[in-house]
Motif scaffolding. Structure first.
Motif, PDB file in Angstrom:
ATOM      1  N   GLN A 156       0.824  -1.195   0.093  1.00 30.27           N
ATOM      2  CA  GLN A 156      -0.005  -0.166  -0.154  1.00 30.27           C
ATOM      3  C   GLN A 156       0.673   1.275   0.082  1.00 30.27           C
ATOM      4  O   GLN A 156       0.466   2.235  -0.716  1.00 30.27           O
ATOM      5  N   LEU A 157       1.941   1.144   0.804  1.00 28.70           N
ATOM      6  CA  LEU A 157       2.944   2.394   0.693  1.00 28.70           C
ATOM      7  C   LEU A 157       3.418   2.720  -0.519  1.00 28.70           C
ATOM      8  O   LEU A 157       3.757   3.725  -0.774  1.00 28.70           O
ATOM      9  N   ARG A 159       2.130   2.362  -3.167  1.00 29.33           N
ATOM     10  CA  ARG A 159       1.080   2.779  -3.839  1.00 29.33           C
ATOM     11  C   ARG A 159       0.706   1.682  -4.971  1.00 29.33           C
ATOM     12  O   ARG A 159       0.353   2.157  -6.241  1.00 29.33           O
ATOM     13  N   PRO A 161      -2.375  -0.521  -6.125  1.00 30.10           N
ATOM     14  CA  PRO A 161      -3.757  -0.715  -6.163  1.00 30.10           C
ATOM     15  C   PRO A 161      -4.083  -2.237  -5.381  1.00 30.10           C
ATOM     16  O   PRO A 161      -3.498  -3.050  -5.850  1.00 30.10           O
ATOM     17  N   ARG A 181       7.866  -1.384  -7.928  1.00 26.17           N
ATOM     18  CA  ARG A 181       7.470  -0.900  -6.727  1.00 26.17           C
ATOM     19  C   ARG A 181       7.285  -2.016  -5.695  1.00 26.17           C
ATOM     20  O   ARG A 181       7.710  -1.856  -4.427  1.00 26.17           O
ATOM     21  N   GLN A 211       7.728   8.328 -12.139  1.00 33.72           N
ATOM     22  CA  GLN A 211       6.837   7.728 -10.896  1.00 33.72           C
ATOM     23  C   GLN A 211       7.515   7.138  -9.831  1.00 33.72           C
ATOM     24  O   GLN A 211       7.587   7.413  -8.676  1.00 33.72           O
ATOM     25  N   LEU A 215       8.525   8.361  -6.089  1.00 32.17           N
ATOM     26  CA  LEU A 215       8.037   7.348  -4.894  1.00 32.17           C
ATOM     27  C   LEU A 215       9.183   7.088  -3.940  1.00 32.17           C
ATOM     28  O   LEU A 215       9.247   7.269  -2.816  1.00 32.17           O
ATOM     29  N   ASP A 218       9.665  10.329  -1.921  1.00 28.81           N
ATOM     30  CA  ASP A 218       8.564  10.437  -0.964  1.00 28.81           C
ATOM     31  C   ASP A 218       8.780   9.423   0.004  1.00 28.81           C
ATOM     32  O   ASP A 218       8.583  10.034   1.287  1.00 28.81           O
TER      33      ASP A 218
END
Lengths: 355, 304
Positions: A156-157, A159, A161, A181, A211, A215, A218
């Motif tokens: 989830q962290l 991102r 889905p 990811r 992206q 990520l 962030d």
């Protein structure tokens, strides 16, 4: 210890004054081959502060990845050997701890993201199982259910889905960006102090690259992880790093804050790398500048500056004597006999292919 | 444009999708879809399943005690009380074939499993750690592989003596080098994969990496090999028993049933040779068909 990690850096802004998490000092990783000694990493030093992003830039074969593998103690041996230096993680020299202690560091305190998300995930294990792996190895206090919940939380962290569903899927069911990811989720699952990202976006589509970088940055801000970003793409560096190390033929040739580096590169090699980035605003229709020639064979380096054979500024001195690595401006280091000339002249002599 | 129109064929979407397997949902319908593409494999699967069921429910299917002798019915012809006839000791042939399936299945599965497990362990160690261990193991494998399966099993069985366990051991040992070689070859390539490096960077130990990350990625060809091996193991058991080195009396082994009757009764009571022979042929036929289908499904290189 692991509990401390989360709180420790989360509040800390990426400040220069932050204490060093990782210090690499005089690292020498050599490969002993039939063709002679290959000095893949030769006398490389740097330090990394909490929450900082340090970029290591250079062409293929300049020693970036071997530096990363040396930090983790994963240099293939034989033929590779770390012949000198120190890698201190908060004071502990990782080159002087045993394999078992090193295993507790890997994935737990220092994690790594690899270039190829396609092949860096095991095709026969689910995404969830692979994230859980690092947790079961290092966070032994967690129960099965907690580990599973944490893996979903990590997805989830980053991102992804429908993390519950994705956790049960196999790597081939995910797109390249998704897999990267998932790799990031794996690498960050134990809240490492240092994240080494080895060309994390090279294998990805351009639209996905931004992206993924966003990520990583962030998550770095949120978790306070220090990041070593290994890349050959100066565009990526400009967007992400605070400090940059430029490597050439196993050695550091320049180190500076990212703005200083782009403002005034003090090594012809760095200038060459910048010359090969396309500019959108540039109205000229000229060809991109390229650096002529190739990285020399590391077992047959010229006696002087390793870059001299490809450098347009090279003089006899460059070919005969290795230039010293020194600080020319505050925080701006370079190893070039002509650094001074590069510093004074705002528009240095043109490179081959330019103008 | 006119030529374009002739090239475009009307498409029945439902037909195209079902051919591609789009309506495959559960594992049951996935099996049906596969069966549709491998009809021979389906036949093989049915034969093997029937064989397993016969072995499992032998007491229900057998009409007589397979070990009970009866002088009165010695060499009885098929029909009447004895569906497939009786042997010279008056034992019911049908019941003996039914119980023989148990022996064949037990020997086939056990020796294949034992051979594959040992072979996988040997191949994994040899391929993953390499060095002098690899060198020694490979040379031993070369020697073992130079001998034909049956000869090796014969030597093993002769030196161990006839018993069920020894038969299983004798048949499983020759399997080891084949499996070891296959596992070693894939291990050599899998251990260089980035996910192995990633597992190391995650702090995993070498043994755990070998078992969790390398081994599962090397198993697909072994599944193929094991399915093919099953038939060969059953055949080897029959051969060993035929030569008197396999399952001892009085247990019904198809191979023994053949050998007991072949010399003396093949002219007078041919059913004693025909029916056990049919049973062996049918099961080998089934496992071979299944093995081929499994290989087609699992091994993308064999797909046309």
């Amino acid at each position: 210890m692991p509990g401390e990690t989360a709180t420790l850096a989360a509040t800390e802004p990426a400040a220069k004054a932050a204490p060093a998490v990782l210090e690499v000092e005089g690292l020498k990783t050599w490969f002993f081959t039939r063709g002679g000694i290959v000095r893949a990493v030769d006398d490389v030093s740097f330090s990394l502060s909490e929450g900082e992003t340090l970029a290591i830039v250079g062409e293929s074969g300049c020693g970036k990845s071997i530096t990363a593998l040396s930090i983790l103690g994963l240099v293939p041996s034989p033929p590779g050997r770390i012949v000198g230096g120190a890698v201190r993680l908060r004071g502990t020299d990782l080159l002087r701890v045993d394999e078992e202690a090193m295993r507790r560091v890997r994935g737990n305190e220092i994690s790594m993201i690899f270039q190829e998300p396609m092949t860096s995930l095991n095709p026969v294990l689910t995404i969830g199982a692979q994230i859980e792996e690092a947790l079961t190895l290092h966070q032994t206090a967690l129960s099965r259910a907690e580990v599973r919940a944490r893996a979903v939380e990590m997805l989830q962290l980053v991102r992804i889905p429908e993390p519950e569903r994705r956790a049960k899927e196999y790597p081939h069911q995910l797109s390249g960006g998704m897999r990267q990811r998932a790799m990031i989720a794996m690498a960050l699952s134990c809240n490492p102090r240092v994240l080494i990202a080895d060309e994390p976006t090279t294998a990805l589509d351009v639209t996905i690259q931004a992206q993924i970088l966003e990520l990583i940055l962030d998550l770095q801000r949120r978790l306070g992880t220090a990041v070593i970003l290994i890349t050959h793409d100066l565009g990526v560096v400009a967007e992400t790093a605070q400090r940059v190390i430029v490597m050439y033929a196993g050695r550091k040739v320049e180190e500076a804050e990212v703005f200083a580096l782009f403002e005034q590169p003090l090594h012809p090699y760095t200038r060459g790398l910048m010359g090969s980035i396309p500019h959108l605003v540039d109205e000229t229709t000229e060809r991109l500048a390229e650096i002529p020639g190739m990285v020399p064979a590391l077992n047959a380096l010229p006696p002087g500056c390793a870059f001299a054979p490809r450098c347009t500024m090279a003089t006899d001195r460059c070919r005969a004597e290795m230039p010293p690595y020194r600080e020319w401006q505050a925080g701006h280091f370079s190893a070039c006999w002509h650094a001074e000339a590069l510093m004074t002249g705002r528009s240095p002599p043109p490179l081959a292919g330019e103008g | 444009m006119a030529t374009m129109r002739t090239l475009v064929q009307p498409v029945d979407h439902a037909v195209e999708l079902s051919r591609a397997g789009a309506n495959v949902t559960g594992s049951g319908s996935a099996l049906l879809h596969l069966a549709g593409r491998h009809p021979l494999g389906l036949i093989g699967l049915v034969i093997v399943v029937v064989f397993v069921l016969v072995a499992a429910f032998a007491p229900l299917l057998a009409t007589h005690d397979p070990l009970a002798t009866n002088a009165a019915t010695s060499l009885a012809a098929p029909g009447g009380q004895h569906m497939l006839g009786a042997d010279f000791m008056g034992r019911d042939l049908w019941s003996r074939i039914i119980y023989g399936a148990r022996i064949s299945l037990a020997v086939g599965i056990a020796s294949t499993v034992v051979g594959c497990v040992i072979g996988a362990a040997v191949g994994l160690v040899s391929g993953y750690w390499g060095g002098w261990v690899d060198l020694v193991v490979q040379r031993v494998n070369d020697v073992l592989q130079a001998l034909p399966l049956l000869v090796l099993a014969l030597v093993m069985a002769a030196s161990l003596g006839p018993s069920l366990t020894n038969t299983i051991i004798a048949i499983s040992i020759p399997v080891v080098p084949h499996v070891a070689r296959v596992i070693r070859a894939s291990t050599l390539s899998v251990r260089e994969m980035p996910f192995v490096e990633a597992a190391r960077a995650e702090g995993m130990g070498e043994l755990q990496i070998a078992l969790r990350h390398v081994l599962p990625n090397t198993l697909a060809p072994v599944i193929v090999l094991a399915t093919a091996q099953l038939g060969s193991a059953i055949l080897t058991e029959a051969s060993l028993s035929f030569l008197g080195l396999g399952i001892p009396e009085p247990y019904p082994s198809w191979g023994r049933m053949l050998s007991e009757s072949a010399a003396e009764y093949v002219r007078t009571a041919p059913w004693l040779v025909i029916f056990p022979g049919l049973a062996i042929s049918l099961v080998i036929f089934g496992t071979n068909l299944l093995g081929d289908a499994v290989r087609d499904v699992l091994d993308p290189r064999e797909r046309s």
